[in-house]
Design an enzyme around this catalytic site. Structure first.
Site, PDB file in Angstrom:
ATOM      1  N   GLY A  21       0.797  -1.227   0.000  1.00 43.82           N
ATOM      2  CA  GLY A  21       0.000   0.000   0.000  1.00 43.82           C
ATOM      3  C   GLY A  21       0.823   1.267   0.000  1.00 43.82           C
ATOM      4  CB  SER A  22       4.286   2.161  -0.983  1.00 42.07           C
ATOM      5  OG  SER A  22       4.361   1.744  -2.324  1.00 42.07           O
ATOM      6  CG  MET A 110      -1.209  -7.986  -6.198  1.00 48.29           C
ATOM      7  SD  MET A 110      -0.489  -6.878  -7.457  1.00 48.29           S
ATOM      8  CE  MET A 110       0.708  -7.991  -8.197  1.00 48.29           C
ATOM      9  NE  ARG A 111      -7.398 -12.589  -5.395  1.00 45.82           N
ATOM     10  CZ  ARG A 111      -7.445 -13.889  -5.259  1.00 45.82           C
ATOM     11  NH1 ARG A 111      -7.973 -14.634  -6.198  1.00 45.82           N
ATOM     12  NH2 ARG A 111      -6.964 -14.467  -4.184  1.00 45.82           N
ATOM     13  CG  LEU A 112      -8.593  -9.766 -14.839  1.00 47.45           C
ATOM     14  CD1 LEU A 112      -7.761  -8.601 -15.351  1.00 47.45           C
ATOM     15  CD2 LEU A 112      -8.493 -10.958 -15.800  1.00 47.45           C
ATOM     16  CG  ASN A 127      -4.213  -1.532 -12.841  1.00 47.03           C
ATOM     17  OD1 ASN A 127      -4.119  -1.752 -11.633  1.00 47.03           O
ATOM     18  ND2 ASN A 127      -3.461  -2.156 -13.735  1.00 47.03           N
ATOM     19  CG  HIS A 129       1.199  -2.386 -15.573  1.00 45.90           C
ATOM     20  ND1 HIS A 129       0.853  -3.642 -15.101  1.00 45.90           N
ATOM     21  CD2 HIS A 129       2.233  -2.571 -16.428  1.00 45.90           C
ATOM     22  CE1 HIS A 129       1.627  -4.534 -15.665  1.00 45.90           C
ATOM     23  NE2 HIS A 129       2.478  -3.927 -16.472  1.00 45.90           N
TER      24      HIS A 129
HETATM   25  C1  GRF Z   1       2.960  -1.293  -7.694  1.00 49.53           C
HETATM   26  O1  GRF Z   1       4.229  -1.443  -8.250  1.00 49.53           O
HETATM   27  C2  GRF Z   1       1.906  -1.318  -8.763  1.00 49.53           C
HETATM   28  O2  GRF Z   1       2.338  -0.818  -9.985  1.00 49.53           O
HETATM   29  C3  GRF Z   1       1.649  -2.806  -8.891  1.00 49.53           C
HETATM   30  O3  GRF Z   1       1.702  -3.288  -7.578  1.00 49.53           O
HETATM   31  C4  GRF Z   1       2.606  -2.479  -6.818  1.00 49.53           C
HETATM   32  C5  GRF Z   1       1.899  -2.073  -5.556  1.00 49.53           C
HETATM   33  O4  GRF Z   1       2.753  -1.485  -4.632  1.00 49.53           O
HETATM   34  N1  GRF Z   1       0.396  -3.041  -9.561  1.00 49.53           N
HETATM   35  P1  GRF Z   1       2.170  -0.873  -3.266  1.00 49.53           P
HETATM   36  O5  GRF Z   1       1.300  -1.961  -2.621  1.00 49.53           O
HETATM   37  O6  GRF Z   1       1.365   0.337  -3.606  1.00 49.53           O
HETATM   38  O7  GRF Z   1       3.364  -0.582  -2.419  1.00 49.53           O
END
Ligand code: GRF
Length: 232
Positions: A21-22, A110-112, A127, A129
């Protein structure tokens, strides 16, 4: 978006995250509770951005803790074998609708999401990426970029459609790849760019400066700040 006396007031976000969740933290630090100029010369139309709900499919996700620390409502929507993806997403969509979200942000979710979910929030799901799409879609983009040997990779923010990382691109920013980069060193630079680009893009959407493409088109019109063309 809620209104009072015809003046736009609050632009509500629902953020979906599975892990650290950064990026949620960047949204909280840079946007949550802040007023954003909608457009120059339009006083009185400055929405306040608010993270109304953080949803995670992972009960112990650090993202949930970050939300709680900021006093933001959380919801855990884990997957189990008794529920189909569509049933799961319909329940999740109902909770998001309850908080009247204007925008759903997948920040490390991390799910579609199912086509049904995309349909409920048509044109209102974005989203993040960690690559320059359409290169390196999927969940192993950073390693894929290193293995492929590209000299430049980057970050993309895009609207979500029914495919995997295929929706219309809103913003991209490049990150150089060095020959001695490891997963961790490259990931660190990519994350630093994400922490800027995602909040900037949300701010532009909240300000009404991003126009989703018409059906059949992919080109997103963005009214960038004067000193930014979105690719820096
Ligand atoms: C990020 O790199 C984002 O692009 C990818 O998952 C990561 C999530 O990082 N989809 P965080 O949980 O926000 O630290």
């Amino acid at each position: 978006m809620s209104t009072a006396g015809g003046v736009r007031r609050v632009f509500r976000l629902a953020v979906l995250a599975s892990g650290s969740g950064s990026n949620l933290q960047a949204i909280i630090d840079l946007l949550h509770g802040r007023s954003i100029a909608a457009s120059a010369g339009a006083p009185g139309s400055e929405p306040i951005i608010e993270v109304a709900l953080v949803v995670s499919d992972v009960p112990g996700a650090r993202a949930l803790e970050r939300a709680r620390e900021a006093g933001i409502a959380t919801l855990i929507c884990p997957f189990d074998h008794k529920t189909t993806r569509v049933e799961h997403d319909i329940a999740m969509a109902a909770a998001i609708r309850e908080v009247d979200a204007d925008l759903v942000v997948l920040a490390g979710y991390m799910r579609l999401v199912s086509p049904q979910f995309v349909h409920v929030f048509a044109g209102r799901v974005i989203n993040l990426h960690p690559a320059l799409l359409p290169a390196f879609p999927g969940t192993t983009s950073i390693d894929d970029a290193l293995r492929y040997g590209v000299k430049v990779t980057g970050v993309t923010v895009h609207f979500v459609d029914e495919g995997l990382d295929t929706g219309p691109i809103i913003a991209q920013r490049a990150v150089r790849v060095f020959e001695d980069d490891t997963h961790d060193s490259l990931a660190e630079r990519i994350h630093a760019v994400e922490h800027e680009l995602l909040p900037e893009t949300i701010r532009l959407i909240a300000a009404g400066r991003v126009r989703a493409p018409l059906p059949g088109d992919r080109v997103v019109q963005v009214d960038w700040d004067a000193d930014d063309d979105g690719s820096r």
